[in-house]
Design a protein around this motif. Structure first.
Motif, PDB file in Angstrom:
ATOM      1  N   ALA A 158       0.611  -0.920   0.057  1.00 32.66           N
ATOM      2  CA  ALA A 158      -0.214  -0.153   0.165  1.00 32.66           C
ATOM      3  C   ALA A 158       0.804   1.181  -0.242  1.00 32.66           C
ATOM      4  O   ALA A 158       2.046   1.338   0.843  1.00 32.66           O
ATOM      5  CB  ALA A 158      -0.792  -0.274   1.394  1.00 32.66           C
ATOM      6  N   PHE A 159       0.792   2.062  -1.507  1.00 34.07           N
ATOM      7  CA  PHE A 159       1.644   3.197  -0.973  1.00 34.07           C
ATOM      8  C   PHE A 159       1.001   4.486   0.416  1.00 34.07           C
ATOM      9  O   PHE A 159       0.184   4.878   0.024  1.00 34.07           O
ATOM     10  CB  PHE A 159       1.165   4.097  -2.325  1.00 34.07           C
ATOM     11  CG  PHE A 159       2.178   5.286  -2.511  1.00 34.07           C
ATOM     12  CD1 PHE A 159       3.621   4.564  -2.477  1.00 34.07           C
ATOM     13  CD2 PHE A 159       2.080   6.542  -2.277  1.00 34.07           C
ATOM     14  CE1 PHE A 159       4.502   6.003  -3.364  1.00 34.07           C
ATOM     15  CE2 PHE A 159       2.229   7.465  -2.284  1.00 34.07           C
ATOM     16  CZ  PHE A 159       4.289   7.117  -3.068  1.00 34.07           C
ATOM     17  N   GLY A 160       2.568   4.275   0.831  1.00 32.73           N
ATOM     18  CA  GLY A 160       1.808   5.626   1.520  1.00 32.73           C
ATOM     19  C   GLY A 160       3.067   5.964   1.788  1.00 32.73           C
ATOM     20  O   GLY A 160       4.252   6.482   1.161  1.00 32.73           O
ATOM     21  N   PRO A 161       3.208   6.517   3.711  1.00 32.50           N
ATOM     22  CA  PRO A 161       4.767   7.416   3.847  1.00 32.50           C
ATOM     23  C   PRO A 161       5.958   7.233   3.544  1.00 32.50           C
ATOM     24  O   PRO A 161       7.043   7.439   3.172  1.00 32.50           O
ATOM     25  CB  PRO A 161       3.967   7.831   5.351  1.00 32.50           C
ATOM     26  CG  PRO A 161       3.547   7.158   5.353  1.00 32.50           C
ATOM     27  CD  PRO A 161       1.982   6.466   4.710  1.00 32.50           C
ATOM     28  N   VAL A 162       6.412   5.647   3.918  1.00 34.85           N
ATOM     29  CA  VAL A 162       7.198   5.212   4.041  1.00 34.85           C
ATOM     30  C   VAL A 162       8.078   4.728   2.738  1.00 34.85           C
ATOM     31  O   VAL A 162       8.914   4.813   2.064  1.00 34.85           O
ATOM     32  CB  VAL A 162       7.363   3.873   4.928  1.00 34.85           C
ATOM     33  CG1 VAL A 162       8.923   2.815   5.008  1.00 34.85           C
ATOM     34  CG2 VAL A 162       7.301   3.693   6.200  1.00 34.85           C
ATOM     35  N   ALA A 202       6.562   6.806  -0.129  1.00 40.28           N
ATOM     36  CA  ALA A 202       6.898   8.252  -0.266  1.00 40.28           C
ATOM     37  C   ALA A 202       8.084   8.394  -0.268  1.00 40.28           C
ATOM     38  O   ALA A 202       9.111   8.647  -0.759  1.00 40.28           O
ATOM     39  CB  ALA A 202       6.077   8.424   0.024  1.00 40.28           C
ATOM     40  N   ILE A 203       9.006   8.362   1.024  1.00 40.23           N
ATOM     41  CA  ILE A 203      10.150   8.809   1.440  1.00 40.23           C
ATOM     42  C   ILE A 203      11.223   8.071   0.945  1.00 40.23           C
ATOM     43  O   ILE A 203      12.359   8.357   0.630  1.00 40.23           O
ATOM     44  CB  ILE A 203      10.294   8.405   3.035  1.00 40.23           C
ATOM     45  CG1 ILE A 203       9.621   9.531   3.417  1.00 40.23           C
ATOM     46  CG2 ILE A 203      11.554   8.741   3.526  1.00 40.23           C
ATOM     47  CD1 ILE A 203       8.596   9.618   5.068  1.00 40.23           C
ATOM     48  N   VAL A 204      11.069   6.946   1.056  1.00 31.00           N
ATOM     49  CA  VAL A 204      12.528   5.720  -0.024  1.00 31.00           C
ATOM     50  C   VAL A 204      12.249   6.230  -1.558  1.00 31.00           C
ATOM     51  O   VAL A 204      13.509   6.515  -1.702  1.00 31.00           O
ATOM     52  CB  VAL A 204      11.468   4.199   0.426  1.00 31.00           C
ATOM     53  CG1 VAL A 204      13.276   3.114  -1.000  1.00 31.00           C
ATOM     54  CG2 VAL A 204      12.370   3.386   1.970  1.00 31.00           C
ATOM     55  N   GLY A 205      11.478   6.458  -2.072  1.00 30.35           N
ATOM     56  CA  GLY A 205      11.317   6.996  -3.674  1.00 30.35           C
ATOM     57  C   GLY A 205      11.594   8.188  -3.406  1.00 30.35           C
ATOM     58  O   GLY A 205      12.424   8.519  -4.294  1.00 30.35           O
ATOM     59  N   VAL A 206      11.515   9.287  -2.329  1.00 32.58           N
ATOM     60  CA  VAL A 206      11.714  10.907  -2.795  1.00 32.58           C
ATOM     61  C   VAL A 206      13.598  10.448  -2.307  1.00 32.58           C
ATOM     62  O   VAL A 206      14.479  11.398  -2.903  1.00 32.58           O
ATOM     63  CB  VAL A 206      11.625  11.572  -1.566  1.00 32.58           C
ATOM     64  CG1 VAL A 206      12.710  12.380  -1.258  1.00 32.58           C
ATOM     65  CG2 VAL A 206      10.370  11.804  -1.988  1.00 32.58           C
ATOM     66  N   LEU A 207      14.285   9.888  -1.466  1.00 28.02           N
ATOM     67  CA  LEU A 207      15.540   9.404  -1.224  1.00 28.02           C
ATOM     68  C   LEU A 207      16.196   9.001  -1.843  1.00 28.02           C
ATOM     69  O   LEU A 207      17.329   9.064  -2.470  1.00 28.02           O
ATOM     70  CB  LEU A 207      15.785   9.047   0.380  1.00 28.02           C
ATOM     71  CG  LEU A 207      15.364   9.336   1.604  1.00 28.02           C
ATOM     72  CD1 LEU A 207      15.513   8.203   2.486  1.00 28.02           C
ATOM     73  CD2 LEU A 207      16.607   9.905   2.127  1.00 28.02           C
ATOM     74  N   LEU A 208      15.586   7.864  -3.158  1.00 31.87           N
ATOM     75  CA  LEU A 208      16.405   7.260  -4.008  1.00 31.87           C
ATOM     76  C   LEU A 208      16.569   8.774  -5.103  1.00 31.87           C
ATOM     77  O   LEU A 208      17.497   8.444  -5.846  1.00 31.87           O
ATOM     78  CB  LEU A 208      15.481   6.411  -4.613  1.00 31.87           C
ATOM     79  CG  LEU A 208      15.535   4.899  -3.775  1.00 31.87           C
ATOM     80  CD1 LEU A 208      14.386   4.036  -4.023  1.00 31.87           C
ATOM     81  CD2 LEU A 208      17.045   4.324  -4.056  1.00 31.87           C
ATOM     82  N   LEU A 209      14.687   9.469  -4.851  1.00 34.37           N
ATOM     83  CA  LEU A 209      15.438  10.587  -6.610  1.00 34.37           C
ATOM     84  C   LEU A 209      16.251  11.371  -6.270  1.00 34.37           C
ATOM     85  O   LEU A 209      17.162  11.968  -7.043  1.00 34.37           O
ATOM     86  CB  LEU A 209      13.706  11.037  -6.810  1.00 34.37           C
ATOM     87  CG  LEU A 209      13.659  11.809  -7.395  1.00 34.37           C
ATOM     88  CD1 LEU A 209      13.709  11.555  -9.044  1.00 34.37           C
ATOM     89  CD2 LEU A 209      12.543  12.745  -7.905  1.00 34.37           C
TER      90      LEU A 209
END
Length: 141
Positions: free
Chosen positions: A42-46, A48-55
């Protein structure tokens, strides 16, 4: 005093590139892309945070590589790494017949190219004695 450059710093940058590249995607179920597209996730804050860190990591590595090597350097580096794979296949040390072999090879070569790109200013300074200086805005208009 300028920081010194060593093989260990290149290896460290390469390890960060390996984590970034293989953490983003690899042919196993242990990557951000696999995790994100898993129906049980389920897409959630965790996520999203990992995705932003990878970006952020990708932007840092890609920007540094593009600024230090340029398009020609990236093209030549890719050609050299591709020819090395070709040589290894030609002499029989590497087989591309295994499932996913090419994916693993391309990901490994991408991590090497990113590590060289982020380290190139240091390598160039060591080889030639020339220092690269980025343009810095000093606030004067």
């Amino acid at each position: 005093m300028a920081a010194s450059f060593s093989v260990s710093s290149l290896v460290g940058r390469w390890l960060f590139a390996v984590v970034l590249v293989f953490g983003t995607y690899n042919p196993t179920d242990y990557s951000y892309v696999s995790w994100l597209f898993n129906p049980a996730t389920a897409f959630g804050p965790v996520t999203a945070i990992v995705g932003v860190l990878l970006l952020i990591g990708w932007i840092i590595f890609l920007r540094a590589t593009l600024l230090s090597l340029g398009w020609l350097g990236i093209l030549l580096g890719s050609a050299l790494l591709g020819c090395l794979v070709w040589l290894l296949v030609d002499i029989g040390w590497l087989s591309l017949q295994a499932d996913g072999a090419m994916t693993w090879i391309v990901l490994a070569l991408l991590s090497i190219l990113l590590a060289i790109g982020i380290s190139w200013s240091h390598i160039r300074r060591r080889l030639t004695g020339q220092v690269d200086v980025d343009d810095i805005e000093d606030g004067r208009g």
